[in-house]
Design a protein around this motif. Structure first.
Motif, PDB file in Angstrom:
ATOM      1  N   LYS A 167     -10.012 -57.960 -91.186  1.00  0.00           N
ATOM      2  CA  LYS A 167      -9.633 -56.694 -91.819  1.00  0.00           C
ATOM      3  C   LYS A 167      -9.345 -55.547 -90.830  1.00  0.00           C
ATOM      4  CE  LYS A 167     -11.809 -57.836 -96.113  1.00  0.00           C
ATOM      5  NZ  LYS A 167     -10.698 -58.547 -96.652  1.00  0.00           N
ATOM      6  N   PRO A 168      -8.401 -55.758 -89.912  1.00  0.00           N
ATOM      7  CA  PRO A 168      -8.059 -54.667 -89.000  1.00  0.00           C
ATOM      8  C   PRO A 168      -7.205 -53.600 -89.687  1.00  0.00           C
ATOM      9  CG  PRO A 168      -6.608 -56.518 -88.623  1.00  0.00           C
ATOM     10  CD  PRO A 168      -7.602 -56.956 -89.672  1.00  0.00           C
ATOM     11  N   TRP A 169      -7.250 -52.410 -89.173  1.00  0.00           N
ATOM     12  CA  TRP A 169      -6.405 -51.280 -89.493  1.00  0.00           C
ATOM     13  C   TRP A 169      -6.210 -51.073 -90.993  1.00  0.00           C
ATOM     14  CZ3 TRP A 169      -0.523 -50.775 -89.119  1.00  0.00           C
ATOM     15  CH2 TRP A 169      -0.142 -49.435 -89.062  1.00  0.00           C
ATOM     16  N   LEU A 170      -4.981 -51.161 -91.500  1.00  0.00           N
ATOM     17  CA  LEU A 170      -4.716 -50.856 -92.911  1.00  0.00           C
ATOM     18  C   LEU A 170      -5.379 -51.841 -93.866  1.00  0.00           C
ATOM     19  CD1 LEU A 170      -0.960 -49.818 -92.731  1.00  0.00           C
ATOM     20  CD2 LEU A 170      -2.926 -48.344 -93.105  1.00  0.00           C
ATOM     21  N   VAL A 171      -5.608 -53.057 -93.400  1.00  0.00           N
ATOM     22  CA  VAL A 171      -6.292 -54.042 -94.240  1.00  0.00           C
ATOM     23  C   VAL A 171      -7.708 -53.550 -94.521  1.00  0.00           C
ATOM     24  CG1 VAL A 171      -7.013 -56.450 -94.446  1.00  0.00           C
ATOM     25  CG2 VAL A 171      -4.912 -55.887 -93.209  1.00  0.00           C
ATOM     26  N   GLY A 172      -8.398 -53.112 -93.484  1.00  0.00           N
ATOM     27  CA  GLY A 172      -9.757 -52.598 -93.637  1.00  0.00           C
ATOM     28  C   GLY A 172      -9.817 -51.320 -94.454  1.00  0.00           C
ATOM     29  N   ARG A 173      -8.840 -50.462 -94.265  1.00  0.00           N
ATOM     30  CA  ARG A 173      -8.817 -49.209 -95.051  1.00  0.00           C
ATOM     31  C   ARG A 173      -8.627 -49.506 -96.531  1.00  0.00           C
ATOM     32  NH1 ARG A 173      -5.726 -44.305 -92.744  1.00  0.00           N
ATOM     33  NH2 ARG A 173      -6.980 -43.393 -94.374  1.00  0.00           N
ATOM     34  N   ALA A 174      -7.758 -50.448 -96.846  1.00  0.00           N
ATOM     35  CA  ALA A 174      -7.558 -50.816 -98.246  1.00  0.00           C
ATOM     36  C   ALA A 174      -8.814 -51.469 -98.812  1.00  0.00           C
ATOM     37  CB  ALA A 174      -6.360 -51.759 -98.384  1.00  0.00           C
ATOM     38  N   ASP A 175      -9.484 -52.263 -97.985  1.00  0.00           N
ATOM     39  CA  ASP A 175     -10.704 -52.946 -98.429  1.00  0.00           C
ATOM     40  C   ASP A 175     -11.836 -51.957 -98.721  1.00  0.00           C
ATOM     41  OD1 ASP A 175     -12.050 -55.505 -98.908  1.00  0.00           O
ATOM     42  OD2 ASP A 175     -13.325 -54.881 -97.219  1.00  0.00           O
ATOM     43  N   GLN A 176     -11.797 -50.786 -98.121  1.00  0.00           N
ATOM     44  CA  GLN A 176     -12.830 -49.774 -98.358  1.00  0.00           C
ATOM     45  C   GLN A 176     -12.700 -49.124 -99.726  1.00  0.00           C
ATOM     46  OE1 GLN A 176     -12.491 -47.139 -95.012  1.00  0.00           O
ATOM     47  NE2 GLN A 176     -13.486 -48.576 -93.632  1.00  0.00           N
ATOM     48  N   ARG A 177     -11.559 -49.291-100.349  1.00  0.00           N
ATOM     49  CA  ARG A 177     -11.401 -48.790-101.722  1.00  0.00           C
ATOM     50  C   ARG A 177     -12.222 -49.680-102.634  1.00  0.00           C
ATOM     51  NH1 ARG A 177      -5.449 -46.921-103.238  1.00  0.00           N
ATOM     52  NH2 ARG A 177      -6.517 -46.960-105.214  1.00  0.00           N
ATOM     53  N   HIS A 178     -13.009 -49.110-103.455  1.00  0.00           N
ATOM     54  CA  HIS A 178     -13.867 -49.892-104.351  1.00  0.00           C
ATOM     55  C   HIS A 178     -13.318 -49.814-105.776  1.00  0.00           C
ATOM     56  CE1 HIS A 178     -16.667 -50.669-101.181  1.00  0.00           C
ATOM     57  NE2 HIS A 178     -16.651 -49.392-100.878  1.00  0.00           N
ATOM     58  N   ASP A 179     -12.063 -50.230-105.884  1.00  0.00           N
ATOM     59  CA  ASP A 179     -11.418 -50.251-107.194  1.00  0.00           C
ATOM     60  C   ASP A 179     -10.476 -51.452-107.250  1.00  0.00           C
ATOM     61  OD1 ASP A 179      -9.269 -49.469-105.603  1.00  0.00           O
ATOM     62  OD2 ASP A 179      -8.980 -47.544-106.557  1.00  0.00           O
ATOM     63  N   ALA A 180      -9.848 -51.625-108.381  1.00  0.00           N
ATOM     64  CA  ALA A 180      -8.960 -52.775-108.580  1.00  0.00           C
ATOM     65  C   ALA A 180      -7.780 -52.759-107.612  1.00  0.00           C
ATOM     66  CB  ALA A 180      -8.468 -52.794-110.025  1.00  0.00           C
ATOM     67  N   ASP A 181      -7.264 -51.582-107.316  1.00  0.00           N
ATOM     68  CA  ASP A 181      -6.135 -51.509-106.389  1.00  0.00           C
ATOM     69  C   ASP A 181      -6.545 -51.953-104.991  1.00  0.00           C
ATOM     70  OD1 ASP A 181      -4.628 -50.627-108.499  1.00  0.00           O
ATOM     71  OD2 ASP A 181      -4.558 -48.544-107.838  1.00  0.00           O
ATOM     72  N   GLY A 182      -7.759 -51.616-104.575  1.00  0.00           N
ATOM     73  CA  GLY A 182      -8.254 -52.054-103.276  1.00  0.00           C
ATOM     74  C   GLY A 182      -8.364 -53.562-103.179  1.00  0.00           C
ATOM     75  N   VAL A 183      -8.708 -54.207-104.303  1.00  0.00           N
ATOM     76  CA  VAL A 183      -8.794 -55.674-104.335  1.00  0.00           C
ATOM     77  C   VAL A 183      -7.453 -56.273-103.933  1.00  0.00           C
ATOM     78  CG1 VAL A 183      -9.075 -57.673-105.860  1.00  0.00           C
ATOM     79  CG2 VAL A 183     -10.637 -55.732-106.068  1.00  0.00           C
ATOM     80  N   MET A 184      -6.382 -55.747-104.469  1.00  0.00           N
ATOM     81  CA  MET A 184      -5.051 -56.283-104.191  1.00  0.00           C
ATOM     82  C   MET A 184      -4.490 -55.798-102.858  1.00  0.00           C
ATOM     83  SD  MET A 184      -4.116 -58.381-106.571  1.00  0.00           S
ATOM     84  CE  MET A 184      -2.370 -58.539-106.180  1.00  0.00           C
ATOM     85  N   LEU A 185      -4.674 -54.522-102.546  1.00  0.00           N
ATOM     86  CA  LEU A 185      -3.995 -53.939-101.388  1.00  0.00           C
ATOM     87  C   LEU A 185      -4.432 -54.525-100.054  1.00  0.00           C
ATOM     88  CD1 LEU A 185      -3.786 -50.205-102.477  1.00  0.00           C
ATOM     89  CD2 LEU A 185      -1.893 -51.820-102.209  1.00  0.00           C
ATOM     90  N   ASP A 186      -5.710 -54.871 -99.898  1.00  0.00           N
ATOM     91  CA  ASP A 186      -6.123 -55.416 -98.602  1.00  0.00           C
ATOM     92  C   ASP A 186      -5.420 -56.741 -98.320  1.00  0.00           C
ATOM     93  OD1 ASP A 186      -7.877 -56.836-100.431  1.00  0.00           O
ATOM     94  OD2 ASP A 186      -9.145 -57.334 -98.720  1.00  0.00           O
ATOM     95  N   ASP A 187      -5.227 -57.558 -99.343  1.00  0.00           N
ATOM     96  CA  ASP A 187      -4.557 -58.835 -99.127  1.00  0.00           C
ATOM     97  C   ASP A 187      -3.047 -58.681 -99.017  1.00  0.00           C
ATOM     98  OD1 ASP A 187      -6.669 -60.942 -99.110  1.00  0.00           O
ATOM     99  OD2 ASP A 187      -7.201 -59.886-100.941  1.00  0.00           O
ATOM    100  N   ILE A 188      -2.489 -57.688 -99.662  1.00  0.00           N
ATOM    101  CA  ILE A 188      -1.067 -57.408 -99.490  1.00  0.00           C
ATOM    102  C   ILE A 188      -0.796 -57.019 -98.037  1.00  0.00           C
ATOM    103  CG2 ILE A 188       0.752 -55.740-100.068  1.00  0.00           C
ATOM    104  CD1 ILE A 188      -0.321 -55.899-102.988  1.00  0.00           C
ATOM    105  N   TRP A 189      -1.617 -56.111 -97.491  1.00  0.00           N
ATOM    106  CA  TRP A 189      -1.460 -55.723 -96.088  1.00  0.00           C
ATOM    107  C   TRP A 189      -1.701 -56.904 -95.161  1.00  0.00           C
ATOM    108  CZ3 TRP A 189       1.370 -52.086 -94.511  1.00  0.00           C
ATOM    109  CH2 TRP A 189       1.466 -50.878 -95.192  1.00  0.00           C
ATOM    110  N   ALA A 190      -2.734 -57.711 -95.442  1.00  0.00           N
ATOM    111  CA  ALA A 190      -3.007 -58.892 -94.618  1.00  0.00           C
ATOM    112  C   ALA A 190      -1.807 -59.834 -94.625  1.00  0.00           C
ATOM    113  CB  ALA A 190      -4.263 -59.616 -95.106  1.00  0.00           C
ATOM    114  N   GLY A 191      -1.156 -59.988 -95.774  1.00  0.00           N
ATOM    115  CA  GLY A 191       0.025 -60.833 -95.874  1.00  0.00           C
ATOM    116  C   GLY A 191       1.194 -60.299 -95.072  1.00  0.00           C
TER     117      GLY A 191
END
Length: 160
Positions: free
Chosen positions: A117-141
């Protein structure tokens, strides 16, 4: 229906490493889609997985916000397919179907970005909502797909 989509039809209910199993299921299914149906059906499947993933995660987490439940793997599917689009597009531009190094490299890099979870992946993962669930993996992809192409270019590997 939202529960079925969030768990990718039960893959997320496997007892050990559901995220890895979700990514692996996405790799196999995505590779089959691209190989037998073509590049554009993989693009459509990716877009549908993103839209359905946001919807399912929001529906499932409406009354219970918090961390990303381990059984939710639709985010892994969307992220993995995004990562696969980069080598798939490179092969599509050469009028070829993807061969094994491209999707395997995308899978390994996607898992690395998703776990570290580097950079934007980690920032998205810090969101504790449904959008954070999706966004960290979108950035990782996205990162996995770009790095797959960079590595291929640097080492002149026949990925593109």
């Amino acid at each position: 229906m939202s529960r079925q989509i969030a768990t990718f039809f039960g893959v997320g209910l496997l007892p050990w490493a559901p995220g890895t199993w979700g990514s692996l299921a996405a790799l196999i299914l995505g590779w089959g889609i691209e190989r037998y149906l073509g590049f554009w059906p993989l693009v459509v499947a990716t877009i549908l997985s993103i839209v359905a993933g946001f919807w399912a995660c929001r529906a499932e987490l409406r009354d219970k916000p918090g961390d990303d439940p381990s059984e939710f793997v639709i985010d892994e599917v969307a992220g993995m397919w995004i990562a696969m689009l980069f080598p798939a597009a490179a092969f599509y531009l050469r009028d070829m179907s993807m061969v094994w190094p491209g999707p395997i490299a995308a899978f390994l890099l996607f898992r690395w970005f998703d776990i570290k979870k580097p950079w934007l992946v980690g920032r998205a993962d810090q969101r504790h909502d449904a959008d954070g669930v999706m966004l960290d993996d979108i950035w990782a992809g996205v990162f996995a797909g770009v790095v797959t192409l960079i590595i291929a270019a640097l080492f002149h590997v026949f990925l593109i």
